[in-house]
Design an enzyme around this catalytic site. Structure first.
Site, mmCIF file in Angstrom:
data_model
loop_
_atom_site.group_PDB
_atom_site.id
_atom_site.type_symbol
_atom_site.label_atom_id
_atom_site.label_comp_id
_atom_site.label_asym_id
_atom_site.label_seq_id
_atom_site.Cartn_x
_atom_site.Cartn_y
_atom_site.Cartn_z
ATOM 1 N N HIS A 188 27.335 25.286 48.005
ATOM 2 C CA HIS A 188 27.753 25.077 46.609
ATOM 3 C C HIS A 188 28.967 25.919 46.201
ATOM 4 O O HIS A 188 28.931 26.661 45.233
ATOM 5 C CB HIS A 188 26.574 25.320 45.660
ATOM 6 N N TYR A 222 13.967 19.531 47.053
ATOM 7 C CA TYR A 222 13.942 18.837 48.340
ATOM 8 C C TYR A 222 12.532 18.786 48.919
ATOM 9 O O TYR A 222 12.200 17.908 49.708
ATOM 10 C CB TYR A 222 14.906 19.511 49.321
ATOM 11 N N TYR A 243 26.105 21.359 30.526
ATOM 12 C CA TYR A 243 25.689 20.135 31.219
ATOM 13 C C TYR A 243 24.294 20.241 31.832
ATOM 14 O O TYR A 243 23.873 19.350 32.552
ATOM 15 C CB TYR A 243 26.774 19.718 32.226
ATOM 16 N N GLN A 245 29.191 24.916 53.487
ATOM 17 C CA GLN A 245 30.082 24.073 52.704
ATOM 18 C C GLN A 245 31.384 24.781 52.340
ATOM 19 O O GLN A 245 32.231 24.208 51.659
ATOM 20 C CB GLN A 245 29.362 23.622 51.428
#
Length: 373
Positions: free
Chosen positions: A153, A268, A257, A89
């Site tokens: 990430h 997963y 958060y 990513q």
């Protein structure tokens, strides 16, 4: 007892789905969307981010490392763009203009950088100017540490607020039990800096020993959407959950958060991460998805060109390959609609200064949504 663990997993998944059904709306599909999608820039592989220059031309990041200036119908490769750690990513990521670009000419770029002593890469933020199709005056504003060879990430979106502060996101780099809850470490955070890279004196952790003083909020997983709400001035993010539990959050100073202590998702593999979806001292998302849509890119609609969408939020889905429209009542999602079904992995969506909405799709390019008359 051997069969009790799978039953617990199934029960947790059922609980999450049940919670989602109670709080989420089903996604609807329009048989007659109020626009046609015109492919205006083709043959882009992973157009991760894009922005509009005052002359109507566009800057586009290709994740593999090319910065493209699209002008007069032609794609021009911008010279002197940063070397990127192109893995998974990671790569060349977001690009935005300074709010006062016409005066100062600053362009802000996020990317996965190999700079540093450790192997691999981590997210970095630079600013630069565009001169004669080349980046000049390059300044490194922030570089997360440590580098790792993992490919997941990185985040990473950039947004300015009404006061001129620069917000950016960095994912937890796959180190969920190490980074997001530790303010002395990078990763799993939303950051706030001044436009020149200096740290605002009222950042929440400037007086905390050992803290990364650029941190504005923490406990995030992998935020790939970050935008200013034009109605309120608040910064909103969307972030990838694990299997289930993608979120939309309103970013507040110093708040936690929750990731991975609380989540609406599971591993997963189907195993639970935690049995908690809420906890005192941790923020609840204003919206979450089960199953995950893998959100990326987001834009508020303010344009008169789409009058029925004013105040709506558009978010791309990588997993299910469509653009999602969310109607809001205050901070609550009251209606979801699937647009451009099966178009491909929607990586970014922006409203241009001229009011038209543009959508970047992997393997295809950038579409312009042209309202039907």
């Amino acid at each position: 007892m051997k069969n009790s663990i799978p039953i617990i997993f199934v029960a947790l998944l059922s609980l999450n789905l049940s919670c989602a059904q109670q709080t989420e709306n089903e996604v609807n599909t329009s048989d007659n969307p109020p626009f046609t999608a015109e492919l205006i820039i083709d043959e882009l592989q992973t157009p991760w981010g894009f922005t509009f220059l005052p002359d109507g031309s566009m800057l586009i990041t290709e994740k593999a490392g090319q910065l493209i200036h699209f002008k007069d119908g032609k794609k021009n490769i911008v010279n002197n763009s940063p070397a990127v750690y192109n893995r998974g990513q990671g790569g060349l990521l977001d690009v935005v203009l300074h709010p006062d670009y016409t005066t100062n000419g600053w362009i802000y770029i996020s990317y996965a950088s190999e700079d540093g002593d450790d192997k691999g890469g981590n997210t970095a933020i630079i600013r630069a100017k565009l001169n004669n199709n080349s980046l000049t005056d390059i300044q490194l504003l922030y570089k997360a540490t440590p580098n790792t060879t993992g490919g997941n990430h990185f985040g990473s979106r950039i947004a300015f607020d009404d006061k001129g502060y620069l917000f950016f996101s960095i994912g937890e780099r796959g180190e969920r039990d190490v980074n997001p809850q530790d303010i002395t470490r990078d990763g799993g955070k939303i950051y706030r800096i001044n436009a020149d890279g200096s740290i605002p004196s009222d950042n929440p952790f400037v007086n905390t020993d050992g803290a990364k003083t650029a941190i504005y909020s923490y406990g995030h997983r992998n935020p790939q959407g970050l935008v200013k709400n034009p109605m309120t001035g608040e910064i909103w993010d969307n972030e990838h959950g694990p299997q289930g539990g993608d979120e939309i959050n309103i970013i507040e100073k110093g708040k936690n958060y929750g990731w991975p202590v609380i989540t609406y998702g599971i591993n997963y593999s189907g195993t639970p991460i935690t049995d908690k979806t809420e906890m005192e001292g941790m923020e609840q998302p204003i919206h979450y998805w089960v199953p995950s849509i893998a959100p990326s890119g987001m834009a508020f609609v303010t344009s008169d060109k789409y009058p029925d969408w004013k105040g709506n939020l558009l978010i791309g889905s990588l997993k299910f390959q469509y653009l999602e429209r969310l109607e809001l009542k205050g901070n609550k999602v009251v209606y979801r609609e699937k647009l451009m079904p099966e178009i491909g992995r929607v990586r970014d969506v922006r409203q241009a200064p001229d009011g038209y909405i543009y959508v970047a799709v992997e393997g295809k390019g950038i579409y312009k949504l042209i309202p039907k008359k």
